[in-house]
Design a protein around this motif. Structure first.
Motif: not given
Length: 120
Positions: A19-39
């Motif tokens: 309960p005191d640890v969160k698991v976060v999944s990244f799925e797909g790709k981090i590219t120039n097309s989405n990195s600005y919004e991700l940031n």
């Protein structure tokens, strides 16, 4: 945390056995097309005030330098709040990428989410 859906990328919280640890999944790709919004949005991971996080990168097919910087920033932000971030699983492509760089001291990569959770 709310799921973050961007072009070619989905970030979501998975169920955690601790309960005191969160698991976060990244799925797909981090590219120039989405990195600005991700940031702009990636710190939402900490919106609930929980700073112990396992990041599952086993389904992240590609990451650019901005993506690597974001992962490192999550690690540093958690440490500032006396939390801990580790990586629980890497996509084979990322294993090669991470082997070519020096990780921040204390950022540990485990073989999978279960091994990472066991370290808390």
């Amino acid at each position: 945390m709310e799921t973050i859906e961007l072009k070619d990328l989905k970030i979501q919280e998975l169920s955690s056995k601790k309960p005191d640890v969160k698991v976060v999944s990244f799925e797909g790709k981090i590219t120039n097309s989405n990195s600005y919004e991700l940031n702009r949005r990636f710190l939402q991971v900490f919106d609930d005030g929980l700073f112990n996080v396992v990041i599952d990168l086993s389904k992240l097919d590609y990451v650019n330098s901005t993506g690597v910087a974001i992962i490192f920033t999550l690690f540093y932000k958690a440490a500032e709040k006396s939390g801990r971030v580790c990586i629980g699983g890497l996509h084979p492509f990322l294993t090669k990428v991470f082997s070519l760089m020096e990780l921040p001291e204390g950022l540990v990569v485990y073989s999978d989410v279960e091994a990472a959770l066991a370290s808390y």
